[in-house]
Enzyme design. Structure first.
Site, PDB file in Angstrom:
ATOM      1  N   CYS A 114      47.869  32.559  34.920  1.00  0.00           N
ATOM      2  CA  CYS A 114      49.160  32.884  34.327  1.00  0.00           C
ATOM      3  C   CYS A 114      50.249  32.943  35.408  1.00  0.00           C
ATOM      4  O   CYS A 114      50.709  31.905  35.869  1.00  0.00           O
ATOM      5  CB  CYS A 114      49.065  34.178  33.515  1.00  0.00           C
ATOM      6  SG  CYS A 114      50.458  34.422  32.389  1.00  0.00           S
ATOM      7  N   HIS A 209      44.786  33.456  29.987  1.00  0.00           N
ATOM      8  CA  HIS A 209      44.054  34.555  30.629  1.00  0.00           C
ATOM      9  C   HIS A 209      42.564  34.445  30.329  1.00  0.00           C
ATOM     10  O   HIS A 209      42.062  35.071  29.382  1.00  0.00           O
ATOM     11  CB  HIS A 209      44.596  35.904  30.140  1.00  0.00           C
ATOM     12  CG  HIS A 209      45.900  36.272  30.738  1.00  0.00           C
ATOM     13  ND1 HIS A 209      46.016  37.057  31.858  1.00  0.00           N
ATOM     14  CD2 HIS A 209      47.167  35.937  30.377  1.00  0.00           C
ATOM     15  CE1 HIS A 209      47.289  37.208  32.165  1.00  0.00           C
ATOM     16  NE2 HIS A 209      48.011  36.538  31.277  1.00  0.00           N
ATOM     17  N   GLU A 211      40.158  35.846  31.656  1.00  0.00           N
ATOM     18  CA  GLU A 211      39.469  37.129  31.749  1.00  0.00           C
ATOM     19  C   GLU A 211      39.465  37.882  30.415  1.00  0.00           C
ATOM     20  O   GLU A 211      38.681  38.825  30.237  1.00  0.00           O
ATOM     21  CB  GLU A 211      40.089  37.998  32.855  1.00  0.00           C
ATOM     22  CG  GLU A 211      41.384  38.697  32.516  1.00  0.00           C
ATOM     23  CD  GLU A 211      42.621  37.817  32.584  1.00  0.00           C
ATOM     24  OE1 GLU A 211      43.730  38.342  32.413  1.00  0.00           O
ATOM     25  OE2 GLU A 211      42.480  36.592  32.817  1.00  0.00           O
TER      26      GLU A 211
END
Length: 247
Positions: A114, A209, A211
């Protein structure tokens, strides 16, 4: 072989716990969890104030992740701030740009997430769109949208099919930086992944993202590249060759 050591840049924010409230360096737990799931060991890289510190830090690592966070200050790419651009994080900007430069110079595998993708683009002379709609689920809520890989790119080799990714951003890449190519797009044309062409090591960044999702392939690509570099004769921390960024 020991697991590759992957450094992840941090937020720099006030925080409160127990009876304490003080300036802190923070990292959402999802980042080290993703590194571990991909087979690496995660360490935090809090901001320092010199390029020499960045070079020394990167030299001790097998891979680097530039994490998400605040908007990049527009002065970094020669623009006036849009009213919708958030407050600057100047210490992070300086530190993470230095980490990017050091990783590229030392040929240490690099993944931007990002904000990290936006900084990679700015590091090579690119610019950013300061606001776009539809790439989050609302304030503090991750959205999801499709991402289409560009055939023949390193990203497409890792994720060859269209995927729906967790996203939360309102800025994006505009003009590409020197030596960078777009390797994935959203249906509206937004650049969703960048990579460095004609570079010996992995330099990859994604606008979403990973994660926050279940797909570990992007981080696994970084960990595999870090492990492969360490396995080379003379490989491992401190073994990279110099590659200068454009002035």
């Amino acid at each position: 072989m020991p697991r590759p050591v992957i450094g992840v840049s941090t937020y720099q924010e006030p925080a409160r716990w127990g009876v304490w409230e003080m300036p802190s360096v923070l990292l959402p737990e999802a980042y080290p969890r993703l590194v571990r799931a991909a087979g690496g060991l995660a360490v935090m890289l809090p901001p320092d104030d010199t390029a020499d510190a960045a070079r020394e830090t990167v030299a001790a690592l097998d891979g680097v992740v530039i994490a998400g966070g605040a908007d990049v200050e527009p002065v970094r790419y020669g623009a006036a701030p849009d009213p919708r651009t958030g407050p600057p994080a100047r210490g992070r900007d300086s530190w993470e740009l230095a980490l990017i430069e050091a990783a590229v110079e030392q040929n240490v595998p690099l993944l931007g997430i990002c904000r990290g993708m936006q900084l990679l683009n700015v590091a090579f002379g690119g610019t950013l769109h300061q606001h776009l709609d539809g790439h989050s689920g609302g304030l503090g809520v991750f959205g999801g949208h499709p991402v289409l890989p560009v055939p023949g790119t390193a990203y497409a080799a890792v994720v060859p099919e269209e995927t729906v990714v967790p996203a939360y951003h309102h800025q994006a890449v505009d003009r590409l930086g020197a030596g960078l190519i777009a390797s994935a797009h959203a249906p509206d044309g937004t650049v969703e992944a960048l990579e460095m062409a004609d570079h010996e090591g992995l330099v990859l960044a994604v606008q979403w993202h990973p994660e926050m999702g279940e797909d570990v392939r992007v981080m696994t690509a970084l960990v595999h590249a870090a492990r492969a570099r360490r396995a080379l004769p003379g490989g491992g921390p401190g073994s990279g060759r110099a590659v200068r960024l454009p002035a």
